[in-house]
Structures are given as C-alpha cells and as structure tokens.
Write a protein that holds these residues in place. Sequence first.
Motif, PDB file in Angstrom:
ATOM      1  N   GLY A  79       1.066  -1.279  -0.136  1.00  0.00           N
ATOM      2  CA  GLY A  79       0.037   0.000  -0.036  1.00  0.00           C
ATOM      3  C   GLY A  79       0.727   1.213  -0.018  1.00  0.00           C
ATOM      4  N   THR A  80       0.017   2.450   0.128  1.00  0.00           N
ATOM      5  CA  THR A  80       0.883   3.607   0.223  1.00  0.00           C
ATOM      6  C   THR A  80       0.393   4.308   1.374  1.00  0.00           C
ATOM      7  N   ASP A  81       1.162   5.592   1.901  1.00  0.00           N
ATOM      8  CA  ASP A  81       0.698   6.279   2.868  1.00  0.00           C
ATOM      9  C   ASP A  81       0.127   7.589   2.213  1.00  0.00           C
ATOM     10  N   THR A  82      -0.144   8.618   3.193  1.00  0.00           N
ATOM     11  CA  THR A  82      -0.924   9.903   2.615  1.00  0.00           C
ATOM     12  C   THR A  82      -0.357  10.617   1.767  1.00  0.00           C
ATOM     13  N   GLN A  83       1.007  10.373   1.532  1.00  0.00           N
ATOM     14  CA  GLN A  83       1.878  11.225   0.717  1.00  0.00           C
ATOM     15  C   GLN A  83       2.144  10.618  -0.666  1.00  0.00           C
ATOM     16  N   ALA A  84       1.673   9.277  -0.675  1.00  0.00           N
ATOM     17  CA  ALA A  84       1.681   8.408  -1.860  1.00  0.00           C
ATOM     18  C   ALA A  84       2.975   7.805  -1.827  1.00  0.00           C
ATOM     19  N   ARG A  85       3.749   7.557  -0.857  1.00  0.00           N
ATOM     20  CA  ARG A  85       4.992   6.986  -0.916  1.00  0.00           C
ATOM     21  C   ARG A  85       4.639   5.416  -0.645  1.00  0.00           C
ATOM     22  N   ASP A  86       5.211   4.546  -1.544  1.00  0.00           N
ATOM     23  CA  ASP A  86       4.998   2.979  -1.319  1.00  0.00           C
ATOM     24  C   ASP A  86       5.674   2.714   0.015  1.00  0.00           C
ATOM     25  N   VAL A  87       4.745   1.961   0.627  1.00  0.00           N
ATOM     26  CA  VAL A  87       5.056   1.538   2.231  1.00  0.00           C
ATOM     27  C   VAL A  87       6.384   0.699   2.284  1.00  0.00           C
ATOM     28  N   LEU A  88       6.303  -0.390   1.434  1.00  0.00           N
ATOM     29  CA  LEU A  88       7.486  -1.293   1.146  1.00  0.00           C
ATOM     30  C   LEU A  88       8.756  -0.535   0.919  1.00  0.00           C
ATOM     31  N   SER A  89       8.780   0.189  -0.114  1.00  0.00           N
ATOM     32  CA  SER A  89       9.798   1.156  -0.158  1.00  0.00           C
ATOM     33  C   SER A  89      10.428   1.928   1.215  1.00  0.00           C
ATOM     34  N   SER A  90       9.416   2.703   1.459  1.00  0.00           N
ATOM     35  CA  SER A  90       9.746   3.398   2.812  1.00  0.00           C
ATOM     36  C   SER A  90      10.263   2.553   3.864  1.00  0.00           C
ATOM     37  N   GLY A 265       2.450   6.573  10.686  1.00  0.00           N
ATOM     38  CA  GLY A 265       1.249   6.071  10.638  1.00  0.00           C
ATOM     39  C   GLY A 265       0.272   5.886  11.915  1.00  0.00           C
ATOM     40  N   ASN A 266       0.883   6.117  12.973  1.00  0.00           N
ATOM     41  CA  ASN A 266      -0.190   6.011  14.225  1.00  0.00           C
ATOM     42  C   ASN A 266      -1.170   7.298  14.114  1.00  0.00           C
ATOM     43  N   GLU A 267      -0.703   8.359  13.372  1.00  0.00           N
ATOM     44  CA  GLU A 267      -1.725   9.401  13.612  1.00  0.00           C
ATOM     45  C   GLU A 267      -2.944   8.983  12.620  1.00  0.00           C
ATOM     46  N   PHE A 268      -2.805   8.166  11.648  1.00  0.00           N
ATOM     47  CA  PHE A 268      -3.896   7.742  10.926  1.00  0.00           C
ATOM     48  C   PHE A 268      -4.300   6.375  11.109  1.00  0.00           C
ATOM     49  N   LEU A 269      -4.015   5.621  12.398  1.00  0.00           N
ATOM     50  CA  LEU A 269      -4.432   4.459  12.451  1.00  0.00           C
ATOM     51  C   LEU A 269      -5.982   4.315  12.630  1.00  0.00           C
ATOM     52  N   PHE A 270      -6.403   5.077  13.495  1.00  0.00           N
ATOM     53  CA  PHE A 270      -7.807   4.958  13.584  1.00  0.00           C
ATOM     54  C   PHE A 270      -8.813   5.660  12.337  1.00  0.00           C
ATOM     55  N   SER A 271      -8.028   6.058  11.431  1.00  0.00           N
ATOM     56  CA  SER A 271      -9.041   6.575  10.296  1.00  0.00           C
ATOM     57  C   SER A 271      -9.188   5.435   9.072  1.00  0.00           C
ATOM     58  N   GLY A 272      -8.372   4.333   9.441  1.00  0.00           N
ATOM     59  CA  GLY A 272      -8.687   3.177   8.458  1.00  0.00           C
ATOM     60  C   GLY A 272      -7.213   2.845   7.839  1.00  0.00           C
ATOM     61  N   ILE A 273      -6.415   3.765   7.721  1.00  0.00           N
ATOM     62  CA  ILE A 273      -5.148   3.175   7.101  1.00  0.00           C
ATOM     63  C   ILE A 273      -4.186   2.443   7.903  1.00  0.00           C
ATOM     64  N   TRP A 274      -4.375   1.613   8.173  1.00  0.00           N
ATOM     65  CA  TRP A 274      -3.636   0.652   9.248  1.00  0.00           C
ATOM     66  C   TRP A 274      -2.418   0.174   8.740  1.00  0.00           C
ATOM     67  N   TRP A 275      -2.321  -0.246   7.691  1.00  0.00           N
ATOM     68  CA  TRP A 275      -1.037  -0.613   6.941  1.00  0.00           C
ATOM     69  C   TRP A 275       0.159   0.243   7.108  1.00  0.00           C
ATOM     70  N   VAL A 276       0.002   1.451   7.180  1.00  0.00           N
ATOM     71  CA  VAL A 276       0.855   2.572   7.197  1.00  0.00           C
ATOM     72  C   VAL A 276       1.793   2.211   8.715  1.00  0.00           C
ATOM     73  N   VAL A 277       1.119   1.977   9.638  1.00  0.00           N
ATOM     74  CA  VAL A 277       1.772   1.559  11.085  1.00  0.00           C
ATOM     75  C   VAL A 277       2.078   0.090  11.307  1.00  0.00           C
ATOM     76  N   VAL A 278       1.142  -0.691  10.721  1.00  0.00           N
ATOM     77  CA  VAL A 278       1.224  -2.065  11.022  1.00  0.00           C
ATOM     78  C   VAL A 278       2.567  -2.873  10.546  1.00  0.00           C
ATOM     79  N   PHE A 279       2.864  -2.500   9.325  1.00  0.00           N
ATOM     80  CA  PHE A 279       4.006  -3.138   8.500  1.00  0.00           C
ATOM     81  C   PHE A 279       5.366  -2.596   8.973  1.00  0.00           C
ATOM     82  N   PRO A 280       5.745  -1.203   9.083  1.00  0.00           N
ATOM     83  CA  PRO A 280       6.889  -0.839   9.769  1.00  0.00           C
ATOM     84  C   PRO A 280       7.026  -1.460  11.254  1.00  0.00           C
ATOM     85  N   ALA A 281       5.807  -1.614  12.161  1.00  0.00           N
ATOM     86  CA  ALA A 281       5.846  -1.874  13.353  1.00  0.00           C
ATOM     87  C   ALA A 281       6.235  -3.436  13.576  1.00  0.00           C
ATOM     88  N   ALA A 282       5.722  -4.336  12.552  1.00  0.00           N
ATOM     89  CA  ALA A 282       6.158  -5.481  12.427  1.00  0.00           C
ATOM     90  C   ALA A 282       7.614  -5.955  12.101  1.00  0.00           C
TER      91      ALA A 282
END
Length: 307
Positions: A79-90, A265-282
């Motif tokens: 997926g991507t974050d709010t700035q269109a950055r690829d989460v895997l690349s980030s 990612g934690n700032e957007f966790l409760f707005s449904g964009i869970w993948w931005v924080v879950v994958f880096p944390a994992a």
Amino acid sequence: MSNFMPMLYAFWDRDITYSFRKSRVAVISALVLLAIFLTAIFAPSLAPQDPFNIAELDLFDSELPPAWVEGGSAAYLLGTDTQARDVLSSIMYGMRISLLVGFASVILAAVMGVALGLLGGFLGGIVDAVLMRIADVLLSFPPILVALLINGVLRGALPSSAQAESALIVLILSIGLTNWVQYARTVRGSTMVERRKEYIEAARTLGTGKLAIMIKHILPNVLGPVLVIATINLGMAVLTEATLSFLGVGMPPTQPSLGTLIQIGNEFLFSGIWWVVVFPAAVLAILVLAVNLLGDWLRDALNPKLR
C-alpha cells in the motif's frame, strides 16, 4: 587453496560453530537478520520506489491499501501512505537509517565503555571511583530518559536551521552516550580479575607499559562479554531510536526511520489506514526479536556454565 580447506574445516569444527549449527533458533535468527541487512544495504536497487524523491510520487495513488485488499494496486504491495509513498519502499529505506543508527551507536558505546572500563579496572583509585559514580548515576535513570536528556541538550546546542541535517548524528550520540555504562562495568570487573594474574605480573616485570598491558594482554581476554553485550544492545539501540523518533525527537519525516514511519502511521491508524503503521511496526519487532535471540544464543555459546 591447500591452506584454505584446513582453515575452513577448523572453523566449521569449532565449538561455537557447532553450537550455532545445532541451534535452530540461532540459525533462523541469523538468516532473518541477514535478509534484513541485505535488503537495507541494497534498498536503492530493490525498492520499487525512492520515497525521498518527490518526482516519483503521485498524489492520486495516496492511501492505497495493500495489493491483496480490495482497492489495492499490484504496483504497491504493502500500500501507500498519505503522501503516496510506497510503504514497502519506505520500510526498506527506513531500515537503512535504523540499522545505521543502531550499529554506529553500539560502536560508540562499546569503544567508550571498553576504554573507560579498562582504565577504571586497571588503574583503580580515584579514576575508578569517579567513573563508577558516573555510571551509578546513569544507571539510576531509565535509559530512554537519559537518551531524551542528551538528545535535548545536543539539539539545544545546535541552531534550528541545522537540526534537521544533524538529526542522524544527534541520535547516534544520544544512544551511544547512554549505553556505554554496561560495557564499562563489565570490562572493569573482568580487568580487575585479569590484572592480578601471573602473566600480567610477568609483563610488568619485563618493563611493559600500562597502556601496552591493557591493550595487548587484558583487552583480548575481556572481549567475549563485550561481544554479547554489543549484540543484544544492537536491538535495544534500534528500539531506542524508534522510540525517540516516535516521540518526535528523532529522524525527520523527510528521512524516515522505522520509528518515524510508525509515528507517522499512528496518526492515521484510527482513520482506517492501518497498513502505514502495522507493517513498519512488524518489521521493527522482527528485527529486535531476531537480534535478541541471536544475542541469547551467543551468551550461552561463549559461557560454558550456561550451556
């Protein structure tokens, strides 16, 4: 070639190598760490996108879920974050910064701690008393609070215009200056035992200087525990960096580490964009767990009493 094969066989047949081969946990942890290190090193070649290059970002692709979730895209596996950055690349680029801070701070703490521990244990007297009192003061506070204090002092000494550029160095110094105490106390204790042995007295009788005795004779005999501490501290250093970045006093969002990615990612966790924080944390959890498991095996392998 004729000399290489016996050396390879001798290494393969050593006790520590045998212990490593027989420990599934150690082997799996080492393979996981090797994969993480190689991914971080070759991130510019492996990452689908350069998250630091604004020209590669397309805001129309922002907040895309992982590829296997409805609405996801095969071009963005995680997926991507709010700035269109690829989460895997980030994550790949973030691991580079986290590991760089971890390794550099461990090296700084080890060099400083070993040097001070050798001095305190060998010289004794007022030098040892002063060093150990400083160590006692630092140990009386949680390491993260000490790191926050050092971080704040270093940041306050820099002009605001230079704080973003020097964030990496400040993080390394903050974590390194916090963790030297463990090395110093361990090396001090081992040095106090070694300095009373006969080979040290023989070196003194031959006129060997104090510095030469500490470096040539005592240092090689106290490196075993240092290696164990350094391995375990690598995971703690990465975790401390992530904590500082999560608190907003680490790496800036333009150069995100794993901790910064989690903080963003934690700032957007409760707005449904869970993948931005879950994958880096994992990834952070897997990295720290693998380092700690490898460190536990190394501690047991180097200490026959714990086998």
